[in-house]
Scaffold this motif. Structure first.
Motif, PDB file in Angstrom:
ATOM      1  N   ALA A  91       0.811  -1.221   0.000  1.00  0.00           N
ATOM      2  CA  ALA A  91       0.000   0.000   0.000  1.00  0.00           C
ATOM      3  C   ALA A  91       0.843   1.269   0.000  1.00  0.00           C
ATOM      4  O   ALA A  91       0.463   2.274  -0.607  1.00  0.00           O
ATOM      5  CB  ALA A  91      -0.942   0.001   1.205  1.00  0.00           C
ATOM      6  N   PHE A  92       2.003   1.221   0.666  1.00  0.00           N
ATOM      7  CA  PHE A  92       2.805   2.437   0.785  1.00  0.00           C
ATOM      8  C   PHE A  92       4.103   2.372  -0.014  1.00  0.00           C
ATOM      9  O   PHE A  92       4.719   3.403  -0.273  1.00  0.00           O
ATOM     10  CB  PHE A  92       3.113   2.708   2.262  1.00  0.00           C
ATOM     11  N   GLY A  93       4.510   1.159  -0.387  1.00  0.00           N
ATOM     12  CA  GLY A  93       5.740   1.028  -1.156  1.00  0.00           C
ATOM     13  C   GLY A  93       5.533   1.194  -2.652  1.00  0.00           C
ATOM     14  O   GLY A  93       6.329   1.858  -3.332  1.00  0.00           O
ATOM     15  N   LEU A  94       4.466   0.610  -3.174  1.00  0.00           N
ATOM     16  CA  LEU A  94       4.230   0.692  -4.618  1.00  0.00           C
ATOM     17  C   LEU A  94       4.030   2.127  -5.113  1.00  0.00           C
ATOM     18  O   LEU A  94       4.552   2.480  -6.175  1.00  0.00           O
ATOM     19  CB  LEU A  94       3.025  -0.183  -5.006  1.00  0.00           C
ATOM     20  N   PRO A  95       3.284   2.973  -4.387  1.00  0.00           N
ATOM     21  CA  PRO A  95       3.161   4.361  -4.861  1.00  0.00           C
ATOM     22  C   PRO A  95       4.508   5.082  -4.971  1.00  0.00           C
ATOM     23  O   PRO A  95       4.688   5.931  -5.846  1.00  0.00           O
ATOM     24  CB  PRO A  95       2.268   5.016  -3.794  1.00  0.00           C
ATOM     25  N   ASN A 153       0.434   3.467  -8.851  1.00  0.00           N
ATOM     26  CA  ASN A 153      -0.667   4.020  -8.075  1.00  0.00           C
ATOM     27  C   ASN A 153      -1.949   3.228  -8.311  1.00  0.00           C
ATOM     28  O   ASN A 153      -2.122   2.592  -9.358  1.00  0.00           O
ATOM     29  CB  ASN A 153      -0.885   5.488  -8.443  1.00  0.00           C
ATOM     30  N   GLY A 154      -2.815   3.271  -7.347  1.00  0.00           N
ATOM     31  CA  GLY A 154      -4.089   2.564  -7.460  1.00  0.00           C
ATOM     32  C   GLY A 154      -4.893   2.766  -6.197  1.00  0.00           C
ATOM     33  O   GLY A 154      -4.475   3.455  -5.259  1.00  0.00           O
ATOM     34  N   SER A 155      -6.063   2.153  -6.141  1.00  0.00           N
ATOM     35  CA  SER A 155      -6.918   2.262  -4.961  1.00  0.00           C
ATOM     36  C   SER A 155      -6.455   1.284  -3.893  1.00  0.00           C
ATOM     37  O   SER A 155      -5.752   0.309  -4.176  1.00  0.00           O
ATOM     38  CB  SER A 155      -8.373   1.970  -5.340  1.00  0.00           C
ATOM     39  N   TYR A 156      -6.865   1.536  -2.658  1.00  0.00           N
ATOM     40  CA  TYR A 156      -6.521   0.623  -1.570  1.00  0.00           C
ATOM     41  C   TYR A 156      -7.180  -0.743  -1.780  1.00  0.00           C
ATOM     42  O   TYR A 156      -6.684  -1.756  -1.282  1.00  0.00           O
ATOM     43  CB  TYR A 156      -6.937   1.215  -0.225  1.00  0.00           C
ATOM     44  N   SER A 186      -8.750 -11.980   4.844  1.00  0.00           N
ATOM     45  CA  SER A 186      -9.326 -10.818   4.163  1.00  0.00           C
ATOM     46  C   SER A 186      -9.804  -9.774   5.170  1.00  0.00           C
ATOM     47  O   SER A 186      -9.948  -8.597   4.827  1.00  0.00           O
ATOM     48  CB  SER A 186     -10.478 -11.246   3.253  1.00  0.00           C
ATOM     49  N   ALA A 187     -10.047 -10.187   6.414  1.00  0.00           N
ATOM     50  CA  ALA A 187     -10.422  -9.219   7.444  1.00  0.00           C
ATOM     51  C   ALA A 187      -9.274  -8.256   7.714  1.00  0.00           C
ATOM     52  O   ALA A 187      -9.491  -7.069   7.985  1.00  0.00           O
ATOM     53  CB  ALA A 187     -10.816  -9.943   8.727  1.00  0.00           C
ATOM     54  N   ILE A 188      -8.030  -8.761   7.639  1.00  0.00           N
ATOM     55  CA  ILE A 188      -6.858  -7.890   7.828  1.00  0.00           C
ATOM     56  C   ILE A 188      -6.764  -6.913   6.669  1.00  0.00           C
ATOM     57  O   ILE A 188      -6.418  -5.739   6.848  1.00  0.00           O
ATOM     58  CB  ILE A 188      -5.583  -8.739   7.950  1.00  0.00           C
ATOM     59  N   VAL A 189      -7.086  -7.382   5.472  1.00  0.00           N
ATOM     60  CA  VAL A 189      -7.094  -6.490   4.312  1.00  0.00           C
ATOM     61  C   VAL A 189      -8.092  -5.359   4.535  1.00  0.00           C
ATOM     62  O   VAL A 189      -7.823  -4.195   4.209  1.00  0.00           O
ATOM     63  CB  VAL A 189      -7.443  -7.279   3.031  1.00  0.00           C
ATOM     64  N   GLY A 190      -9.245  -5.668   5.125  1.00  0.00           N
ATOM     65  CA  GLY A 190     -10.253  -4.651   5.384  1.00  0.00           C
ATOM     66  C   GLY A 190      -9.771  -3.569   6.326  1.00  0.00           C
ATOM     67  O   GLY A 190     -10.230  -2.421   6.268  1.00  0.00           O
ATOM     68  N   ALA A 191      -8.820  -3.912   7.198  1.00  0.00           N
ATOM     69  CA  ALA A 191      -8.297  -2.924   8.144  1.00  0.00           C
ATOM     70  C   ALA A 191      -7.430  -1.876   7.465  1.00  0.00           C
ATOM     71  O   ALA A 191      -7.086  -0.858   8.083  1.00  0.00           O
ATOM     72  CB  ALA A 191      -7.490  -3.632   9.235  1.00  0.00           C
ATOM     73  N   PHE A 192      -7.083  -2.078   6.211  1.00  0.00           N
ATOM     74  CA  PHE A 192      -6.217  -1.150   5.495  1.00  0.00           C
ATOM     75  C   PHE A 192      -7.005  -0.187   4.608  1.00  0.00           C
ATOM     76  O   PHE A 192      -6.483   0.342   3.638  1.00  0.00           O
ATOM     77  CB  PHE A 192      -5.198  -1.925   4.651  1.00  0.00           C
ATOM     78  N   GLY A 193      -8.251   0.034   4.953  1.00  0.00           N
ATOM     79  CA  GLY A 193      -9.021   1.060   4.259  1.00  0.00           C
ATOM     80  C   GLY A 193      -9.566   0.656   2.911  1.00  0.00           C
ATOM     81  O   GLY A 193      -9.835   1.511   2.071  1.00  0.00           O
ATOM     82  N   VAL A 194      -9.724  -0.666   2.691  1.00  0.00           N
ATOM     83  CA  VAL A 194     -10.306  -1.115   1.425  1.00  0.00           C
ATOM     84  C   VAL A 194     -11.698  -0.518   1.258  1.00  0.00           C
ATOM     85  O   VAL A 194     -12.073  -0.033   0.202  1.00  0.00           O
ATOM     86  CB  VAL A 194     -10.358  -2.655   1.379  1.00  0.00           C
ATOM     87  N   GLY A 195     -12.474  -0.566   2.325  1.00  0.00           N
ATOM     88  CA  GLY A 195     -13.789   0.071   2.308  1.00  0.00           C
ATOM     89  C   GLY A 195     -14.897  -0.831   1.814  1.00  0.00           C
ATOM     90  O   GLY A 195     -14.738  -1.534   0.831  1.00  0.00           O
ATOM     91  N   GLY A 196     -16.010  -0.827   2.553  1.00  0.00           N
ATOM     92  CA  GLY A 196     -17.191  -1.551   2.117  1.00  0.00           C
ATOM     93  C   GLY A 196     -17.232  -3.015   2.471  1.00  0.00           C
ATOM     94  O   GLY A 196     -18.265  -3.657   2.281  1.00  0.00           O
ATOM     95  N   ASP A 197     -16.142  -3.589   2.979  1.00  0.00           N
ATOM     96  CA  ASP A 197     -16.131  -5.011   3.314  1.00  0.00           C
ATOM     97  C   ASP A 197     -16.704  -5.213   4.714  1.00  0.00           C
ATOM     98  O   ASP A 197     -17.109  -4.265   5.387  1.00  0.00           O
ATOM     99  CB  ASP A 197     -14.707  -5.563   3.232  1.00  0.00           C
ATOM    100  N   LEU A 198     -16.742  -6.486   5.161  1.00  0.00           N
ATOM    101  CA  LEU A 198     -17.337  -6.789   6.458  1.00  0.00           C
ATOM    102  C   LEU A 198     -16.608  -6.093   7.605  1.00  0.00           C
ATOM    103  O   LEU A 198     -17.230  -5.626   8.553  1.00  0.00           O
ATOM    104  CB  LEU A 198     -17.339  -8.311   6.671  1.00  0.00           C
ATOM    105  N   PHE A 199     -15.279  -6.044   7.520  1.00  0.00           N
ATOM    106  CA  PHE A 199     -14.511  -5.373   8.565  1.00  0.00           C
ATOM    107  C   PHE A 199     -14.897  -3.896   8.647  1.00  0.00           C
ATOM    108  O   PHE A 199     -15.115  -3.352   9.724  1.00  0.00           O
ATOM    109  CB  PHE A 199     -13.014  -5.505   8.284  1.00  0.00           C
ATOM    110  N   ALA A 200     -14.987  -3.258   7.481  1.00  0.00           N
ATOM    111  CA  ALA A 200     -15.355  -1.841   7.444  1.00  0.00           C
ATOM    112  C   ALA A 200     -16.761  -1.615   7.978  1.00  0.00           C
ATOM    113  O   ALA A 200     -17.033  -0.602   8.638  1.00  0.00           O
ATOM    114  CB  ALA A 200     -15.245  -1.308   6.016  1.00  0.00           C
TER     115      ALA A 200
END
Length: 216
Positions: free
Chosen positions: A71-75, A80-83, A156-170
């Protein structure tokens, strides 16, 4: 439990977003993991080194660190892209290492005589691997691959913690933090969403395992 009824459309939206993440990551990790497994058994030393390095790095690195790096290295590299896509990419790269080892174990379980017979017929390494070895290997690796995929769904719950948005974690964060619902009821809904994903996946994989066992 009242929050589940009141916010049911939001839970459905989060569930579908989580399903989307899991499907994309599962397809990507199965493809990449199979390629890496081919690298690991390749007669070309540099390819074997790449496969071994990938597995060593990603299997011994926490998923959260992988997601931070993506998320922070590729930019910083100009990518660039969405979370959402960064999250899917991180989960794919991480899970591919475990898929690789599962597939490699299946390749190693295939009799060496199969590959020798393929070479005697004039097939190249890639041809014998794709046409002879891998179809047999995949029959033996359904249980470990199933465990990897189910673990990926939970990750995938950990992925949701990184601001993906709209998932169950969010959804859980939104309902507890922004709307003030009690955590117990909210998390019960989130838990049920993940169980709806993992339990049927386990049942399908168990039936597939039995079917392939009969076929063997």
């Amino acid at each position: 439990m009242g929050v589940i009824v009141e916010q049911f459309p939001l839970y459905v939206q989060g569930f579908l977003q989580t399903v989307r993440i899991c499907i994309l990551a599962a397809v990507g990790s199965l493809i990449l993991g199979t390629i890496l497994a081919a690298f690991r058994v390749s007669p070309v030393p540099p390819l074997r080194a790449v496969g071994a390095a990938w597995v060593t790095v990603f299997r011994n690195t926490p998923l959260a660190v992988v997601l931070f790096a993506v998320a922070f290295g590729l930019p910083e590299l100009g990518i660039n892209g969405s979370y959402f896509w960064f999250g899917v990419a991180g989960l794919t790269l991480y899970t591919a290492a475990f898929v690789c080892e599962a597939v490699r174990s299946g390749i190693n379980s295939v009799s060496a005589g199969q590959a020798e017979a393929a070479r005697a017929m004039g097939l190249t390494f890639s041809q014998s691997l794709s046409l002879i070895v891998l179809p047999q290997a995949f029959r033996t690796v359904v249980p470990p691959l199933g465990s990897v995929i189910i673990a990926m769904i939970k990750n995938s719950a950990i992925v949701g913690a990184f601001g993906v948005g709209g998932d169950l974690f969010a959804v859980g964060v939104q309902l507890t933090s922004a709307q003030g619902y009690a955590a117990a009821g909210v998390l019960t809904g989130v838990l049920l969403g993940y169980l709806i994903l993992t339990i049927p996946a386990g049942i399908v994989l168990a039936r597939l395992e039995r079917k392939l066992a009969v076929a063997r």
